[in-house]
Write a protein that holds these residues in place. Sequence first.
Motif, PDB file in Angstrom:
ATOM      1  N   ALA A   9     149.818 178.378  53.840  1.00 30.66           N
ATOM      2  CA  ALA A   9     148.552 178.364  54.309  1.00 30.66           C
ATOM      3  C   ALA A   9     148.503 179.564  55.517  1.00 30.66           C
ATOM      4  O   ALA A   9     149.208 180.359  55.460  1.00 30.66           O
ATOM      5  CB  ALA A   9     148.507 177.137  55.328  1.00 30.66           C
ATOM      6  N   GLY A  10     147.289 179.575  56.035  1.00 31.04           N
ATOM      7  CA  GLY A  10     147.001 180.679  57.010  1.00 31.04           C
ATOM      8  C   GLY A  10     146.069 181.889  56.651  1.00 31.04           C
ATOM      9  O   GLY A  10     145.964 182.765  57.541  1.00 31.04           O
ATOM     10  N   GLY A  11     146.119 182.018  55.405  1.00 28.80           N
ATOM     11  CA  GLY A  11     145.295 183.036  54.966  1.00 28.80           C
ATOM     12  C   GLY A  11     143.683 182.835  55.069  1.00 28.80           C
ATOM     13  O   GLY A  11     143.152 181.628  55.410  1.00 28.80           O
ATOM     14  N   THR A  12     143.092 184.023  55.218  1.00 28.25           N
ATOM     15  CA  THR A  12     141.511 184.115  55.154  1.00 28.25           C
ATOM     16  C   THR A  12     141.134 184.788  54.271  1.00 28.25           C
ATOM     17  O   THR A  12     141.788 185.803  53.589  1.00 28.25           O
ATOM     18  CB  THR A  12     141.129 184.577  56.603  1.00 28.25           C
ATOM     19  OG1 THR A  12     141.538 185.891  56.828  1.00 28.25           O
ATOM     20  CG2 THR A  12     141.685 183.742  57.571  1.00 28.25           C
ATOM     21  N   PRO A  13     139.815 185.135  53.932  1.00 28.23           N
ATOM     22  CA  PRO A  13     139.091 185.994  52.807  1.00 28.23           C
ATOM     23  C   PRO A  13     139.598 187.480  53.399  1.00 28.23           C
ATOM     24  O   PRO A  13     139.987 188.191  52.482  1.00 28.23           O
ATOM     25  CB  PRO A  13     137.786 186.009  52.959  1.00 28.23           C
ATOM     26  CG  PRO A  13     137.606 184.281  53.445  1.00 28.23           C
ATOM     27  CD  PRO A  13     138.746 184.319  54.484  1.00 28.23           C
ATOM     28  N   ASN A  14     139.432 187.674  54.817  1.00 27.24           N
ATOM     29  CA  ASN A  14     139.908 189.233  55.042  1.00 27.24           C
ATOM     30  C   ASN A  14     141.185 189.518  55.110  1.00 27.24           C
ATOM     31  O   ASN A  14     141.799 190.824  55.044  1.00 27.24           O
ATOM     32  CB  ASN A  14     139.152 189.336  56.612  1.00 27.24           C
ATOM     33  CG  ASN A  14     137.664 189.492  56.532  1.00 27.24           C
ATOM     34  OD1 ASN A  14     137.329 189.873  55.299  1.00 27.24           O
ATOM     35  ND2 ASN A  14     137.014 189.265  57.613  1.00 27.24           N
TER      36      ASN A  14
END
Length: 167
Positions: free
Chosen positions: A109-114
């Motif tokens: 977890a922890g990811g974003t599109p950027n």
Amino acid sequence: MTLDPIPGLVSELAAALRARRWFVATAESCTGGMIAAACTDLAGSSEWFERAVVSYSNEAKTALLGVPAALLQQHGAVSEPVALAMATGLQRSSGVDLVVAVTGIAGPAGGTPNKPVGTVWFGFASRRSEGTVQADSEHRRFDGDRAQVRQATVEHALRGLLQRARA
């Protein structure tokens, strides 16, 4: 079956650092001390390995490495400015010859599109012969699960240290 390249990289790094009479330190976030552990797995590492700081939280990055809170707030922990501040902060406080800093998103977890999972920023700081400090950064995106991202980060950090120790 592929062989683990890390022990060989550590041996090469040790030889390069010993030849220059240099010491190295690590500032680690997403790897949680794995780079330091890889280095100190080699007997005799006290001849070239100085210290490690695991700064997983933003508060630790500020308190232990001198990363400005405003920098963390503006760019986020996983960013080029923070990786550079981690590396130069540890170089300044330790006085060692070569530092690597890593900050990234190992997942799952922890990811974003950027900043997707696997995003890692590396900061390197080295003391030059004239007494100045040279800092540079690298950005990588590693595929795989948490263990694979962390392992790839350790390997890339060691390769970066080796390249700079030989320069």
